[in-house]
Design an enzyme around this catalytic site. Structure first.
Site, PDB file in Angstrom:
ATOM      1  N   HIS A 429       0.816  -1.222   0.000  1.00 56.03           N
ATOM      2  CA  HIS A 429       0.000   0.000   0.000  1.00 56.03           C
ATOM      3  C   HIS A 429       0.846   1.267   0.000  1.00 56.03           C
ATOM      4  O   HIS A 429       0.315   2.363  -0.103  1.00 56.03           O
ATOM      5  CB  HIS A 429      -0.932   0.006   1.219  1.00 56.03           C
ATOM      6  CG  HIS A 429      -2.028  -1.003   1.115  1.00 56.03           C
ATOM      7  ND1 HIS A 429      -3.302  -0.675   0.710  1.00 56.03           N
ATOM      8  CD2 HIS A 429      -2.029  -2.344   1.306  1.00 56.03           C
ATOM      9  CE1 HIS A 429      -4.046  -1.770   0.680  1.00 56.03           C
ATOM     10  NE2 HIS A 429      -3.299  -2.798   1.043  1.00 56.03           N
ATOM     11  N   ASP A 635       3.480   9.341  -1.258  1.00 53.35           N
ATOM     12  CA  ASP A 635       2.307   8.597  -0.793  1.00 53.35           C
ATOM     13  C   ASP A 635       2.067   7.448  -1.755  1.00 53.35           C
ATOM     14  O   ASP A 635       2.228   7.613  -2.969  1.00 53.35           O
ATOM     15  CB  ASP A 635       1.077   9.532  -0.810  1.00 53.35           C
ATOM     16  CG  ASP A 635       0.112   9.238   0.329  1.00 53.35           C
ATOM     17  OD1 ASP A 635       0.057   8.079   0.775  1.00 53.35           O
ATOM     18  OD2 ASP A 635      -0.597  10.171   0.763  1.00 53.35           O
TER      19      ASP A 635
HETATM   20  C1  GDG Z   1      -2.083   3.885   3.108  1.00 53.47           C
HETATM   21  C2  GDG Z   1      -1.102   4.545   2.148  1.00 53.47           C
HETATM   22  C3  GDG Z   1      -2.817   4.399   0.369  1.00 53.47           C
HETATM   23  C4  GDG Z   1      -8.858  10.272   7.354  1.00 53.47           C
HETATM   24  N1  GDG Z   1      -9.319  10.993   8.379  1.00 53.47           N
HETATM   25  C5  GDG Z   1     -10.421  10.392   8.814  1.00 53.47           C
HETATM   26  C6  GDG Z   1     -10.651   9.284   8.028  1.00 53.47           C
HETATM   27  N2  GDG Z   1      -9.674   9.226   7.148  1.00 53.47           N
HETATM   28  C7  GDG Z   1      -9.596   8.213   6.100  1.00 53.47           C
HETATM   29  C8  GDG Z   1      -9.648   8.856   4.750  1.00 53.47           C
HETATM   30  C9  GDG Z   1      -9.012   7.783   3.882  1.00 53.47           C
HETATM   31  C10 GDG Z   1      -8.049   7.131   4.846  1.00 53.47           C
HETATM   32  O1  GDG Z   1      -8.379   7.536   6.164  1.00 53.47           O
HETATM   33  C11 GDG Z   1      -6.614   7.584   4.607  1.00 53.47           C
HETATM   34  O2  GDG Z   1      -6.162   6.949   3.457  1.00 53.47           O
HETATM   35  P1  GDG Z   1      -4.925   7.484   2.649  1.00 53.47           P
HETATM   36  O3  GDG Z   1      -4.871   6.750   1.368  1.00 53.47           O
HETATM   37  O4  GDG Z   1      -5.070   8.942   2.464  1.00 53.47           O
HETATM   38  O5  GDG Z   1      -3.627   7.257   3.560  1.00 53.47           O
HETATM   39  P2  GDG Z   1      -2.967   6.131   4.547  1.00 53.47           P
HETATM   40  O6  GDG Z   1      -3.716   5.992   5.798  1.00 53.47           O
HETATM   41  O7  GDG Z   1      -1.564   6.574   4.725  1.00 53.47           O
HETATM   42  O8  GDG Z   1      -3.027   4.752   3.736  1.00 53.47           O
HETATM   43  C12 GDG Z   1      -1.854   5.319   1.101  1.00 53.47           C
HETATM   44  C13 GDG Z   1      -3.668   3.638   1.329  1.00 53.47           C
HETATM   45  O9  GDG Z   1      -2.883   2.970   2.316  1.00 53.47           O
HETATM   46  C14 GDG Z   1      -4.526   2.598   0.614  1.00 53.47           C
HETATM   47  O10 GDG Z   1      -3.727   1.746  -0.140  1.00 53.47           O
HETATM   48  O11 GDG Z   1      -3.651   5.193  -0.451  1.00 53.47           O
HETATM   49  O12 GDG Z   1      -0.957   5.883   0.184  1.00 53.47           O
HETATM   50  O13 GDG Z   1      -0.208   5.393   2.864  1.00 53.47           O
HETATM   51  O14 GDG Z   1      -9.959   6.860   3.470  1.00 53.47           O
HETATM   52  O15 GDG Z   1     -11.001   9.135   4.450  1.00 53.47           O
HETATM   53  N3  GDG Z   1     -11.699   8.460   8.163  1.00 53.47           N
HETATM   54  C15 GDG Z   1     -12.586   8.756   9.155  1.00 53.47           C
HETATM   55  N4  GDG Z   1     -12.408   9.825   9.984  1.00 53.47           N
HETATM   56  C16 GDG Z   1     -11.353  10.672   9.835  1.00 53.47           C
HETATM   57  O16 GDG Z   1     -11.218  11.649  10.583  1.00 53.47           O
HETATM   58  N5  GDG Z   1     -13.665   7.977   9.325  1.00 53.47           N
END
Ligand code: GDG
Length: 728
Positions: A429, A635
Site C-alpha cells: 500500500h 504517498d
Molecule cells: C495507506 C497509504 C494508500 C482520514 N481521516 C479520517 C478518516 N480518514 C480516512 C480517509 C481515507 C483514509 O483515512 C486515509 O487513506 P490514505 O490513502 O489517504 O492514507 P494512509 O492511511 O496513509 O493509507 C496510502 C492507502 O494505504 C490505501 O492503499 O492510499 O498511500 O499510505 O480513506 O477518508 N476516516 C474517518 N475519519 C477521519 O477523521 N472515518
C-alpha cells in the site's frame, strides 16, 4: 506419503518432542493408573536409538516417574524444570520453588472435594479433578484458581481435567531450544502433544518445524498444523516413522490430518484468507447489522463473503511478553475477523520498531528518519512466524492467501515452510523505493528472497513496480523477464493495481445525526472559501509544507486575507513514535504563527483539529471545500484525493490540488498538480485553484470523476484476486 511429510520425516537431523500423557499413553482416572505399557516403552526405546534423530519425551511428570519407565531416552520432566540428555538431570534454574504456603490451603480445598487429588512435584504440583462429578468440576476450578491466583510466582495452567501449578517460567517451550541444540545444525523439529502446556512447545517452533495435536474429540484452537484424534494414531504414526528411519519401510501412511479452524458456527478451513497487520475496525450499526469502517474492508468484504473467507490481523491489544497469543474470532462479523494479540515486545520492536521506524520512512524516501535496530529485525521475523502459524490454521492448505503491506513482506516464505500450497499474493500500500535506498536495509537480501516466495506482488503505480524490478535486477540473482521473476524453482509475477474507493459512500453520504456538528463548524468559518486538508498526522503527508504555502499565499497575495480559511484535520497516528510527536509540535507551532500573524477578530486563517471525524462528516466537509488540499511528500496512493473528487457537486465542483508525489497523481491527471517541496510554487498553485473559472473546474472534475468511478475499491479487489488466480 504427502510430499510435506516425506521431506520432514526423512530430514536429518530430526528432533521429535513427544508429550506422554494423552499423547502416547491414554488418560486414566488417576495419574497412578496411567502408565506406559510395554508397546510404548519398546517404541520409545527404538526411537531413541535412531541415527540422526533426537527423540525426547517432554512431560509434566516427575523425574522419578520418567526414569522408572524410560532408560536411555532423552527426558524433560515437570514441563521443562529438569532435563536429561546423555548425562545426569540438569535443572532449568537453580532456585527452589516455594510451595509450603500453599499446602494448608490446598488440604482444606481437598477436604471439600475428596475425589480431587494433588500430585506434588519438586517444581510445582498438579490438582487432578477428573474423578469429580461434572457438576462439581466447574466449582472446583473456580475455587482452585481463586486460591492459586493469590500465590505470587505460581501460575495455574488449566489443562485436561487437571490444573498444573508451577512458576510461570516453567513451560514446555523451554524444551525446544534445548532439543534443537542437541540435534545440531540444520535440524527440523516435530512436536506432538495434546494439551495447552504442549501449545507452548508448539509456539516455540520455528520455520521448517511442525506440530501435531492430539484432539480427543476437542476442537479448541491450536498452534499445531496437523491433528490426530487419539493416542493409538500417534503410536501407529511413530511405529511407521521409526520403521522408515530404520530402513524397514519406504513410506509412512498413518499420517495426521491437517487441522481445520473451526470458529463458532463457521465452515471449516477457508478458501480465502486476507492477512493485514491490523484488523479493519468494525462496529455494530443501530439495526444490528455489522458495519465496516474504512475502505479496505468495504473493498474486500464482498470478495471474502463470496468465497467464505476470513481476515486475520492484529486486534489492537497487547499482552505481556511471557504470554502466548492465541488467534480468536473478534465479535460476530462477516467476513469473520480472526484477531491476534501482540506481545508488548513485538509492539515495540516489530510494529513501532521495524515497521514504523525502518520500512515506513525508507520506503517513503526519508532515509534520515530510519532507525535500525537488530532487535527490530528479529521481532519482524518472529511476528511473521506467529502470523504464519495462525494463517495456516485458518485457511485450507490449497486456499488463497492475500497479504497486505510492508508489515508482512516475509509471509509467503513462512507459509510455504509450513506446507501451504495455494496461491499467495501481496499488495504493497506504500511506495517501493529505488534500489540504492532499498540496499540500505541490512536485511535487503532476506527480504527480497522472501518476497519472491509470493506468486503475485501488487503495486499502486508503474513507478513503484519499476523500482521493485530494478531492485531485484541489481541486488538479487533472480532472473527478471516479461514472464515474471524466476528464482530457483519459483516464479513471481508483478502487477499494477491502483486502489480505489467506493465513490457512492462520498457522493450521496447523508447522515443527519452527524450533520449538525459540521454545519456548526461551517457557520463558524463564515463566508470565506474553504481549503481542506485531511490526513493521518504523518511526516509523509506534507502538512507543514502545506501550512507554509498557505502562509506564503496570505503573505504574497494579501487580497486572499479574510477571504479564505484553511481547515486541517489531522487524525492522531503512531503518537508514541518520536518523529510523529515532533511533527505534531511542528504543525501546531506553524498554525499558531500563521494565525498570530494574519488573524483578525472575525477571521481565523487556519482551523486545526487533531482528531477523527465520521466518514459522513468528512464527505460533508469535502463537498463544502473549494479546494481539496492534498500535498504528501510521498504517498502510495492517497485515498483522500479520490474521496474529495467523489464528494463534489457536479454543477459547482471544487478543485483538487494534488501533490505530484502521491500515487494518485498517476491516475488523477486532471487535478492541479503541485510540488510540495517548492513552497512558493505551491502557494501559486493554490492561488490558481482558488481562482479557477467554473467551466474549467467542471471540465476537470468530470474527467476526474470518471476515473474515480472507473477504478473503485471493488474493481481493485477483484482485479488482484483474478490476477492471483491466473498465476497458477
Ligand atoms: C495507506 C497509504 C494508500 C482520514 N481521516 C479520517 C478518516 N480518514 C480516512 C480517509 C481515507 C483514509 O483515512 C486515509 O487513506 P490514505 O490513502 O489517504 O492514507 P494512509 O492511511 O496513509 O493509507 C496510502 C492507502 O494505504 C490505501 O492503499 O492510499 O498511500 O499510505 O480513506 O477518508 N476516516 C474517518 N475519519 C477521519 O477523521 N472515518
Amino acid at each position: 506419503m504427502s510430499e510435506h511429510f516425506d521431506q520432514l520425516l526423512r530430514h536429518s537431523p530430526l528432533g521429535i518432542l513427544c508429550d506422554l500423557d494423552g499423547t502416547l499413553v491414554p488418560f486414566a482416572p488417576t495419574p497412578e493408573e496411567a502408565v506406559p505399557d510395554e508397546a510404548v516403552k519398546s517404541l520409545v526405546k527404538r526411537a531413541s536409538a535412531l541415527r540422526n534423530v533426537t527423540f525426547v519425551i517432554v512431560s509434566g511428570r516427575t523425574r522419578d516417574f520418567l526414569e522408572q519407565h524410560f532408560q536411555g531416552t532423552y527426558l524433560i520432566a515437570e514441563h521443562g524444570a529438569f532435563r536429561r540428555g546423555d548425562g545426569a538431570w540438569e535443572p532449568l534454574r537453580d532456585e527452589p520453588v516455594e510451595l509450603a504456603n500453599l499446602a494448608v490451603r490446598l488440604d482444606e480445598l481437598l477436604l471439600r472435594y475428596p475425589k480431587a487429588s494433588v500430585e506434588r512435584k519438586s517444581a510445582g504440583l498438579v490438582l487432578h479433578y477428573r474423578r469429580l462429578s461434572r457438576g462439581d468440576r466447574e466449582a472446583f476450578v473456580v475455587e482452585a484458581t481463586a486460591l492459586l491466583d493469590k500465590i505470587p510466582l505460581l501460575k495455574p495452567n488449566p489443562s485436561t481435567l487437571a490444573i498444573d501449578v508451577r512458576p510461570a517460567y516453567l513451560q514446555k517451550s523451554t524444551a525446544v531450544p534445548w532439543v534443537r541444540e542437541h540435534c545440531g545444525n540444520g535440524a527440523r523439529l516435530l512436536a506432538i502433544g495434546d494439551d495447552l502446556t504442549d501449545e507452548h512447545m508448539f509456539g516455540a517452533l520455528e520455520v521448517g518445524d511442525d506440530a501435531i495435536v492430539v484432539r480427543h474429540g476437542e476442537t479448541r484452537r491450536t498452534k499445531a498444523r496437523w491433528e490426530f484424534q487419539e493416542t493409538g494414531q500417534v503410536m501407529a504414526f511413530l511405529e511407521e516413522l521409526v520403521a522408515l528411519r530404520e530402513g524397514l519401510r519406504t513410506t509412512v501412511t498413518a499420517l495426521p490430518k491437517a487441522v481445520e479452524l473451526r470458529p463458532r458456527g463457521r465452515a471449516a478451513a477457508q478458501s480465502l484468507l486476507v492477512v493485514s497487520n491490523r484488523l479493519p475496525s468494525m462496529r455494530s450499526a443501530k439495526d444490528g447489522r455489522p458495519e465496516s469502517v474504512g475502505g479496505l474492508v468495504s473493498a474486500l468484504g464482498p470478495a471474502l463473503q463470496k468465497r467464505g473467507g476470513l481476515w486475520l490481523g492484529w486486534n489492537g491489544k497487547t499482552i505481556d511478553d511471557d504470554e502466548e497469543p492465541v488467534p480468536a474470532l473478534e465479535g460476530d462479523f462477516s467476513p469473520g475477523l480472526l484477531g491476534l494479540d501482540l506481545k508488548e515486545r513485538w509492539y515495540r520492536d516489530y510494529y513501532n520498531g521495524f515497521c514504523n521506524k525502518v520500512l515506513w520512512p525508507l520506503f517513503h524516501i526519508f532515509p534520515s528518519r530510519v532507525r535500525f535496530a537488530h532487535s527490530g529485525w528479529l521481532a519482524y521475523e518472529e511476528v511473521h512466524r506467529v502470523f504464519a502459524d495462525a494463517a495456516v490454521n485458518a485457511v485450507a492448505p490449497d486456499g488463497t492467501v492475500w497479504a497486505h503491506d510492508y508489515h508482512l513482506l516475509l509471509l509467503a516464505r513462512d507459509l510455504r515452510a509450513r506446507g501451504h500450497t495455494g496461491p499467495i499474493g501481496h499488495f504493497l500500500h506504500i511506495p517501493f523505493p529505488p534500489p540504492d535506498l532499498f540496499e540500505m536495509l541490512p536485511w535487503h537480501r532476506e527480504i527480497l528472497d522472501a518476497m519472491l516466495s509470493f506468486d503475485l506482488l501488487g503495486f499502486h503505480t508503474p513507478g513503484f513496480m519499476r523500482n521493485f524490478l530494478a531492485t531485484v535486477g541489481s541486488l538479487h540473482p533472480a532472473r527478471v523477464s516479461d514472464e515474471g521473476i524466476e528464482y530457483q524453482d519459483r516464479r513471481t509475477r508483478t502487477g499494477v493495481f491502483p486502489i480505489g474507493i467506493l465513490p457512492g459512500d462520498y457522493k450521496n453520504a447523508e447522515a443527519p445525526e452527524f450533520a449538525e456538528e459540521i454545519e456548526g463548524l461551517l457557520r463558524i468559518l463564515g463566508p470565506a472559501k474553504l481549503v481542506l486538508g485531511v490526513d493521518r498526522l504523518d511526516y509523509t503527508k506534507g502538512i507543514p509544507e502545506r501550512l507554509l504555502a498557505f502562509g506564503s499565499l496570505l503573505e504574497r497575495y494579501p487580497e486572499f486575507r479574510t477571504k479564505v480559511s484553511l481547515l486541517q484535520i489531522s487524525v492522531p497516528s503512531r503518537a508514541d513514535v518520536t518523529d510523529y510527536a515532533e511533527q505534531r509540535s511542528q504543525v501546531e507551532e506553524i498554525v499558531g504563527r500563521i494565525n498570530g500573524q494574519y488573524g483578525e477578530a472575525h477571521w481565523v486563517p487556519v482551523r486545526y483539529f487533531y482528531r477523527a471525524y465520521e466518514q459522513a462528516q468528512l464527505a460533508h466537509l469535502y463537498r463544502a471545500a473549494s479546494v481539496g488540499y492534498v500535498t504528501p511528500l510521498r504517498d502510495g496512493m492517497n485515498l483522500v484525493a479520490k474521496e474529495y473528487v467523489a464528494a463534489q457537486s457536479e454543477d459547482d465542483p471544487g478543485v483538487l490540488l494534488l501533490s505530484r508525489f502521491a500515487g494518485a497523481a498517476v491516475e488523477l491527471r486532471e487535478a492541479l498538480l503541485t510540488n510540495p517541496y517548492d513552497i512558493d510554487g505551491m502557494a501559486d498553485d493554490l492561488r490558481r485553484a482558488l481562482t479557477m473559472p467554473l467551466e474549467e473546474r467542471r471540465d476537470r472534475h468530470a474527467k476526474l470523476l470518471a476515473r474515480v468511478y472507473g477504478s473503485t475499491a471493488a474493481t481493485w479487489g477483484e482485479a488482484f484476486l483474478g490476477a492471483l488466480a491466473a498465476c497458477r
